[in-house]
Motif scaffolding. Structure first.
Motif, PDB file in Angstrom:
ATOM      1  N   PRO A 119       1.004  -1.147  -0.090  1.00 17.07           N
ATOM      2  CA  PRO A 119      -0.162   0.040   0.205  1.00 17.07           C
ATOM      3  C   PRO A 119       0.391   1.758  -0.377  1.00 17.07           C
ATOM      4  N   LEU A 120       1.916   1.463   0.846  1.00 17.95           N
ATOM      5  CA  LEU A 120       2.775   2.155   0.929  1.00 17.95           C
ATOM      6  C   LEU A 120       3.553   2.566  -1.175  1.00 17.95           C
ATOM      7  N   LEU A 121       3.829   2.150  -1.689  1.00 20.36           N
ATOM      8  CA  LEU A 121       4.436   1.980  -3.264  1.00 20.36           C
ATOM      9  C   LEU A 121       2.450   2.275  -3.525  1.00 20.36           C
ATOM     10  N   GLY A 174      -6.151   3.944   5.926  1.00 18.42           N
ATOM     11  CA  GLY A 174      -7.507   4.925   5.533  1.00 18.42           C
ATOM     12  C   GLY A 174      -8.113   4.510   3.457  1.00 18.42           C
ATOM     13  N   GLU A 175      -7.545   2.982   3.285  1.00 17.48           N
ATOM     14  CA  GLU A 175      -7.601   3.133   2.247  1.00 17.48           C
ATOM     15  C   GLU A 175      -9.792   2.555   3.097  1.00 17.48           C
ATOM     16  N   LYS A 176     -10.293   2.680   2.094  1.00 15.89           N
ATOM     17  CA  LYS A 176     -11.496   1.950   1.044  1.00 15.89           C
ATOM     18  C   LYS A 176     -11.619   0.835   1.282  1.00 15.89           C
ATOM     19  N   GLY A 177     -12.284  -0.120   1.069  1.00 19.19           N
ATOM     20  CA  GLY A 177     -12.845  -1.548   0.836  1.00 19.19           C
ATOM     21  C   GLY A 177     -12.730  -2.695   2.072  1.00 19.19           C
ATOM     22  N   GLY A 178     -13.201  -4.047   2.127  1.00 23.69           N
ATOM     23  CA  GLY A 178     -13.444  -4.866   2.931  1.00 23.69           C
ATOM     24  C   GLY A 178     -15.081  -4.706   3.054  1.00 23.69           C
ATOM     25  N   ASN A 179     -15.112  -5.478   3.933  1.00 19.43           N
ATOM     26  CA  ASN A 179     -16.405  -5.614   4.674  1.00 19.43           C
ATOM     27  C   ASN A 179     -16.291  -7.307   5.463  1.00 19.43           C
ATOM     28  N   ALA A 180     -17.533  -8.155   5.783  1.00 23.41           N
ATOM     29  CA  ALA A 180     -17.636  -9.104   6.574  1.00 23.41           C
ATOM     30  C   ALA A 180     -16.824 -10.033   5.999  1.00 23.41           C
ATOM     31  N   TRP A 181     -16.857 -10.281   4.775  1.00 20.36           N
ATOM     32  CA  TRP A 181     -16.174 -10.966   3.518  1.00 20.36           C
ATOM     33  C   TRP A 181     -15.694 -10.767   3.544  1.00 20.36           C
ATOM     34  N   THR A 182     -14.343 -10.129   3.597  1.00 17.27           N
ATOM     35  CA  THR A 182     -12.918  -9.590   4.231  1.00 17.27           C
ATOM     36  C   THR A 182     -12.130 -10.297   5.748  1.00 17.27           C
ATOM     37  N   MET A 230      -3.611  -2.973   5.961  1.00 20.68           N
ATOM     38  CA  MET A 230      -2.309  -1.489   6.320  1.00 20.68           C
ATOM     39  C   MET A 230      -3.062  -0.780   5.018  1.00 20.68           C
ATOM     40  N   GLY A 231      -3.289  -1.566   3.802  1.00 20.07           N
ATOM     41  CA  GLY A 231      -4.311  -0.674   3.646  1.00 20.07           C
ATOM     42  C   GLY A 231      -5.741   0.076   4.330  1.00 20.07           C
TER      43      GLY A 231
END
Length: 128
Positions: free
Chosen positions: A19-21, A101-109, A96-97
Motif C-alpha cells: 500500500p505504501l508503494l 485509510g483505504e476503503k474496501g473490505g467488509n464482513a467477507w474480508t 495496512m491499507g
C-alpha cells in the motif's frame, strides 16, 4: 521451524510495503507524454518514482522481502513457501491499507482472513 518465521517476515514486509508503494506511485499515470517514444517515457516514469523517497524506501524494503523469499525457496518445501508468503502478503496488505485509510473490505474480508489463517495452519501442521 525457523523457515516459517521467515515466511511470516516476507508476508509482513511485502504486505506493509504494497500500500505504501501504491500511495507513493500516485501521479505516475498522469505524467505528460514527452513525445520521444516509449523508452524515454519509461525512463521518465522511473525517474519520477525513484526520485521520491516515499517510493524508493518502501521499494527497497520490499526488495529485502524478495531476498528473504528466495532464500526460503532453497530452504523449505515449496508447498509451504508459496501459499504462506502469498496469503500473508494479502492479509497484511489489507490490514495496512485499512491503517492508511483505504476503503474496501467488509464482513467477507474478515471471513477470508480467518480462512487464510486456517489454511496456513493446515499447511504448516501437515508438514510437521
Amino acid at each position: 521451524e525457523g523457515v516459517v518465521g521467515w515466511l511470516v517476515v516476507v508476508g509482513v514486509v511485502w504486505g506493509v510495503t504494497n500500500p505504501l508503494l501504491k500511495r507513493a506511485s500516485a501521479g505516475v499515470a498522469d505524467l505528460p507524454s514527452l513525445g520521444y517514444g516509449p523508452i524515454v517515457q519509461l525512463c521518465y516514469e522511473h525517474y519520477f518514482l525513484h526520485s521520491r523517497w516515499q517510493y524508493t524506501l518502501p521499494f527497497l524494503i520490499n526488495l529485502s522481502g524478495s531476498i528473504i523469499f528466495f532464500w526460503t525457496l532453497g530452504n523449505a518445501d515449496m508447498s509451504l513457501v508459496v501459499p504462506i508468503s502469498n496469503s500473508l502478503t494479502f492479509l497484511f496488505t489489507t490490514l495496512m491499507g485499512r491503517l492508511l485509510g483505504e476503503k474496501g473490505g467488509n464482513a467477507w474480508t474478515l471471513v477470508g482472513t480467518v480462512l487464510i489463517a486456517a489454511g496456513i495452519s493446515v499447511c504448516v501442521y501437515s508438514k510437521m
